[in-house]
Design a protein around this motif. Sequence first.
Motif, PDB file in Angstrom:
ATOM      1  N   PHE A  27       0.744  -1.049   0.465  1.00 55.65           N
ATOM      2  CA  PHE A  27       0.086   0.088   0.148  1.00 55.65           C
ATOM      3  C   PHE A  27       0.716   1.170   0.199  1.00 55.65           C
ATOM      4  CE2 PHE A  27      -2.089   3.345   2.881  1.00 55.65           C
ATOM      5  CZ  PHE A  27      -2.833   3.612   1.456  1.00 55.65           C
ATOM      6  N   ALA A  28       1.604   1.373   1.498  1.00 53.83           N
ATOM      7  CA  ALA A  28       2.680   2.815   0.986  1.00 53.83           C
ATOM      8  C   ALA A  28       4.010   2.381  -0.148  1.00 53.83           C
ATOM      9  CB  ALA A  28       3.316   2.507   1.890  1.00 53.83           C
ATOM     10  N   LEU A  29       3.636   1.661  -1.182  1.00 52.94           N
ATOM     11  CA  LEU A  29       4.988   1.562  -2.126  1.00 52.94           C
ATOM     12  C   LEU A  29       3.830   2.110  -3.607  1.00 52.94           C
ATOM     13  CD1 LEU A  29       6.740  -1.669  -2.626  1.00 52.94           C
ATOM     14  CD2 LEU A  29       7.920   0.810  -2.215  1.00 52.94           C
ATOM     15  N   MET A  30       2.208   1.290  -3.043  1.00 50.43           N
ATOM     16  CA  MET A  30       2.244   2.307  -4.640  1.00 50.43           C
ATOM     17  C   MET A  30       1.518   3.924  -3.929  1.00 50.43           C
ATOM     18  SD  MET A  30      -2.108   1.459  -4.931  1.00 50.43           S
ATOM     19  CE  MET A  30      -3.435   1.186  -3.141  1.00 50.43           C
ATOM     20  N   CYS A  31       1.006   4.107  -2.612  1.00 47.48           N
ATOM     21  CA  CYS A  31       1.075   5.674  -3.427  1.00 47.48           C
ATOM     22  C   CYS A  31       2.283   6.337  -2.692  1.00 47.48           C
ATOM     23  CB  CYS A  31       0.475   5.813  -0.751  1.00 47.48           C
ATOM     24  SG  CYS A  31      -0.866   4.804  -1.348  1.00 47.48           S
ATOM     25  N   ALA A  32       3.271   5.950  -2.884  1.00 43.85           N
ATOM     26  CA  ALA A  32       4.463   6.714  -2.677  1.00 43.85           C
ATOM     27  C   ALA A  32       5.323   6.995  -4.679  1.00 43.85           C
ATOM     28  CB  ALA A  32       5.714   6.158  -2.505  1.00 43.85           C
ATOM     29  N   ARG A  44      -0.191  15.059  -4.852  1.00 44.80           N
ATOM     30  CA  ARG A  44       1.722  14.262  -4.825  1.00 44.80           C
ATOM     31  C   ARG A  44       1.351  13.341  -4.024  1.00 44.80           C
ATOM     32  NH1 ARG A  44       1.366  19.943  -3.046  1.00 44.80           N
ATOM     33  NH2 ARG A  44       0.622  19.745  -1.151  1.00 44.80           N
ATOM     34  N   PRO A  45       2.307  12.172  -4.098  1.00 45.78           N
ATOM     35  CA  PRO A  45       2.851  10.622  -3.458  1.00 45.78           C
ATOM     36  C   PRO A  45       2.485  11.293  -1.978  1.00 45.78           C
ATOM     37  CG  PRO A  45       4.859  11.670  -5.149  1.00 45.78           C
ATOM     38  CD  PRO A  45       4.230  12.712  -4.786  1.00 45.78           C
ATOM     39  N   ILE A  46       2.229  10.087  -1.366  1.00 49.65           N
ATOM     40  CA  ILE A  46       2.683  10.359   0.108  1.00 49.65           C
ATOM     41  C   ILE A  46       3.702  10.225   0.471  1.00 49.65           C
ATOM     42  CG2 ILE A  46       0.804   9.069   2.004  1.00 49.65           C
ATOM     43  CD1 ILE A  46      -1.729   9.205   0.376  1.00 49.65           C
ATOM     44  N   ASP A  47       4.269  10.262   1.494  1.00 50.56           N
ATOM     45  CA  ASP A  47       4.957   9.806   2.297  1.00 50.56           C
ATOM     46  C   ASP A  47       4.871   8.726   3.249  1.00 50.56           C
ATOM     47  OD1 ASP A  47       4.218  10.668   4.430  1.00 50.56           O
ATOM     48  OD2 ASP A  47       5.710  12.497   4.392  1.00 50.56           O
ATOM     49  N   ARG A  48       6.175   7.758   3.918  1.00 52.81           N
ATOM     50  CA  ARG A  48       5.813   6.643   4.579  1.00 52.81           C
ATOM     51  C   ARG A  48       4.687   6.461   5.599  1.00 52.81           C
ATOM     52  NH1 ARG A  48       6.560   1.181   4.706  1.00 52.81           N
ATOM     53  NH2 ARG A  48       5.917   0.286   6.452  1.00 52.81           N
ATOM     54  N   ALA A  49       5.371   7.897   6.638  1.00 48.42           N
ATOM     55  CA  ALA A  49       4.539   8.269   7.283  1.00 48.42           C
ATOM     56  C   ALA A  49       3.056   8.230   7.641  1.00 48.42           C
ATOM     57  CB  ALA A  49       5.195   9.230   8.291  1.00 48.42           C
ATOM     58  N   SER A  50       2.624   9.100   6.719  1.00 53.31           N
ATOM     59  CA  SER A  50       1.530   9.878   5.960  1.00 53.31           C
ATOM     60  C   SER A  50       0.693   7.905   5.382  1.00 53.31           C
ATOM     61  CB  SER A  50       0.865  10.422   5.045  1.00 53.31           C
ATOM     62  OG  SER A  50       1.658  11.868   5.743  1.00 53.31           O
TER      63      SER A  50
END
Length: 176
Positions: A27-32, A44-50
């Motif tokens: 999920f985090a990889l996709m959102c980055a 904008r892409p989402i950073d890991r914390a978000s």
Amino acid sequence: MPVGPLIELRTERLLLRRPVAADLEPFALMCADPEVMRHIGLGRPIDRASAELGFATLLERWRQDAAGLFTAEEAATGAYLGFIGTAPVPAHSVEGGATEIGWRLRRAAWGQGYATEGARAVAADAADRLGLTRIVALIRPANDRSRAVAAKLGLEETGEGKGPRGETVVVYAGAP
Ligand SMILES: CC(C)(COP(=O)(O)OP(=O)(O)OC[C@H]1O[C@@H](n2cnc3c(N)ncnc32)[C@H](O)[C@@H]1OP(=O)(O)O)[C@@H](O)C(=O)NCCC(=O)NCCS
């Protein structure tokens, strides 16, 4: 780990299932991925914390409502494809309080009809299990792929408004 009923939807090529903790990484990889996030929110892409925060919210919603964003897997391989599901529209947005149907897939999964196939199953579940009679989709005007999915679901374009982050969105609405 989430508790509660095991909820799965199956389609010809997809398994849509309740998310589990192990889905956070893909999920985090996709959102980055900037390409995936280009037409979402402020683009904008989402950073890991978000991403962690967003994922925790997603799990919490399943705990409370036994509904939400399903993890979409390729049934044949178990590969993570992304999510497809429903979420409440924030009160300050156009269509505030309505239930939105949404989709986000890894770039490698685009263009194969997966979003439409999965969204049809999610919409049927929203009608049958959740008893919803109306769903909406709020989509940035330039997001042609997503607009095509909403149209194929049979949702009608009803106008434009401001989305949760003040961005302009096209409103699609109809019966699930
Ligand atoms: C939107 C998204 C989920 C679509 O996934 P998908 O599995 O490729 O969708 P489908 O294949 O089911 O349908 C896509 C439609 O867009 C069309 N399409 C493909 N490329 C396109 C392009 N460059 N421009 C316009 N339409 C295009 C396809 O032809 C298809 O319509 P059709 O079946 O009538 O031909 C995917 O692109 C994605 O994850 N995007 C990033 C996240 C996002 O923007 N989510 C939506 C936020 S509102």
